[in-house]
Write an enzyme that holds these catalytic residues in place. Structure first.
Site, PDB file in Angstrom:
ATOM      1  N   HIS A  94       0.853  -1.198   0.000  1.00 39.29           N
ATOM      2  CA  HIS A  94       0.000   0.000   0.000  1.00 39.29           C
ATOM      3  C   HIS A  94       0.888   1.248   0.000  1.00 39.29           C
ATOM      4  O   HIS A  94       1.940   1.258   0.635  1.00 39.29           O
ATOM      5  CB  HIS A  94      -0.907  -0.025   1.236  1.00 39.29           C
ATOM      6  N   GLU A 166      -3.705   1.802  -7.369  1.00 41.95           N
ATOM      7  CA  GLU A 166      -4.059   2.905  -6.474  1.00 41.95           C
ATOM      8  C   GLU A 166      -3.117   4.072  -6.712  1.00 41.95           C
ATOM      9  O   GLU A 166      -2.032   4.125  -6.118  1.00 41.95           O
ATOM     10  CB  GLU A 166      -3.927   2.459  -5.019  1.00 41.95           C
TER      11      GLU A 166
END
Ligand code: PGA
Length: 265
Positions: A94, A166
């Site tokens: 992430h 992302e």
């Protein structure tokens, strides 16, 4: 057909009783779907109690992180080995972990390998920063992140994984959607196409067809249809909106309507 996969990343929010209440509320609102897989990624501390509470026909669990060694003198860490009977998935790479916890490409690669070694499916996050986008480096960044992270995996292992695109510049700051940019489907399409093409080139057609590619970054119910319309998008990694049972169940409801309208179910 690939199932739609929707993951709620709660980040560092909710203690055990708040987490239990949110699962209870979601359980009231979310049906059992044959073609949508709903995954919750609560904080580490609450994985164990939630695993007992939740209805496994509706929800699966993901960890938000783990440490790449299986055991040893690593104060404060939790290994993939410890999580293997508790979670189906783990989020790896992430942008918050890359940026705030200095996880570099090699660390992400070792975590992906550790997840697979422990029978946990990796949800690998990739995506460029605002600066990298402005400099025209987005594709190169995706290439480097994918190449390193997947380098120890076989084609069969890649086929089962999920990859979340992302763009770091489109991720909200908690439940606050103000002050950062919102990605539009046009911004996302070429990255998603690139990711799938990369997987096909390196790991073959089966992996390229079956790997699940998700979008993440300020996903709310209104944008669900627009992103699912992009060929090759299979679902979402949802942050802030997953902390609210109305918005998270609405995201799932909107995905289900999209499937129905497309005649996909
Ligand atoms: P957001 O977070 O939906 O709050 O933008 C997405 C993520 O960080 O995975």
């Amino acid at each position: 057909m690939r199932k739609i996969l929707i993951i709620g990343n709660w980040k560092m929010h909710l203690n055990a009783s708040q987490a239990s209440l949110l699962v209870h509320r979601l359980h009231e609102r979310i049906r059992i779907y044959r073609d949508i897989e709903v995954v919750l990624a609560p904080p580490m501390l609450t994985l164990q109690p939630l695993s007992v509470q939740l209805d496994r026909r509706k929800f699966r669990l993901a960890a938000q992180n783990a440490y790449q060694k299986d055991e040893g003198a690593f104060t404060g860490e939790v290994s993939f080995t410890m999580l293997r009977d508790l979670v189906h998935y783990v989020i790896i790479g992430h942008s918050e972990r890359r940026r705030l916890f200095h996880e570099d490409l090699d660390t992400v690669r070792d975590k992906v390998a550790a997840a697979v070694r422990n029978n946990i499916t990796p949800i690998l996050c990739v995506g460029e920063t605002k600066h990298e986008r402005d400099e025209g480096e987005a594709k190169q960044v995706l290439h480097d992140q994918l190449m390193t992270a997947l380098s120890n995996l076989t084609a069969a292992e890649v086929k089962d994984a999920a990859i979340a695109y992302e763009p770091a510049w489109a991720i909200s700051n908690g439940s606050d959607y103000i002050g950062h940019e919102i990605a539009k489907p046009d911004d996302v399409e070429s990255a998603v196409t690139y990711i799938r093409a990369y997987i096909t080139d390196v790991f073959g057609n089966t992996a390229g067809k079956q790997v699940r590619v998700l979008y993440g970054g300020s996903v709310v119910p209104d944008v669900v249809g627009g992103f699912l319309d992009i060929p090759g998008v299979d679902g979402f990694l949802v942050g802030g909106a997953s902390l609210n049972y109305h918005t998270f169940s609405d995201i799932i409801g909107a995905s289900q309507r999209w499937q129905r309208d497309k005649g996909e179910v």
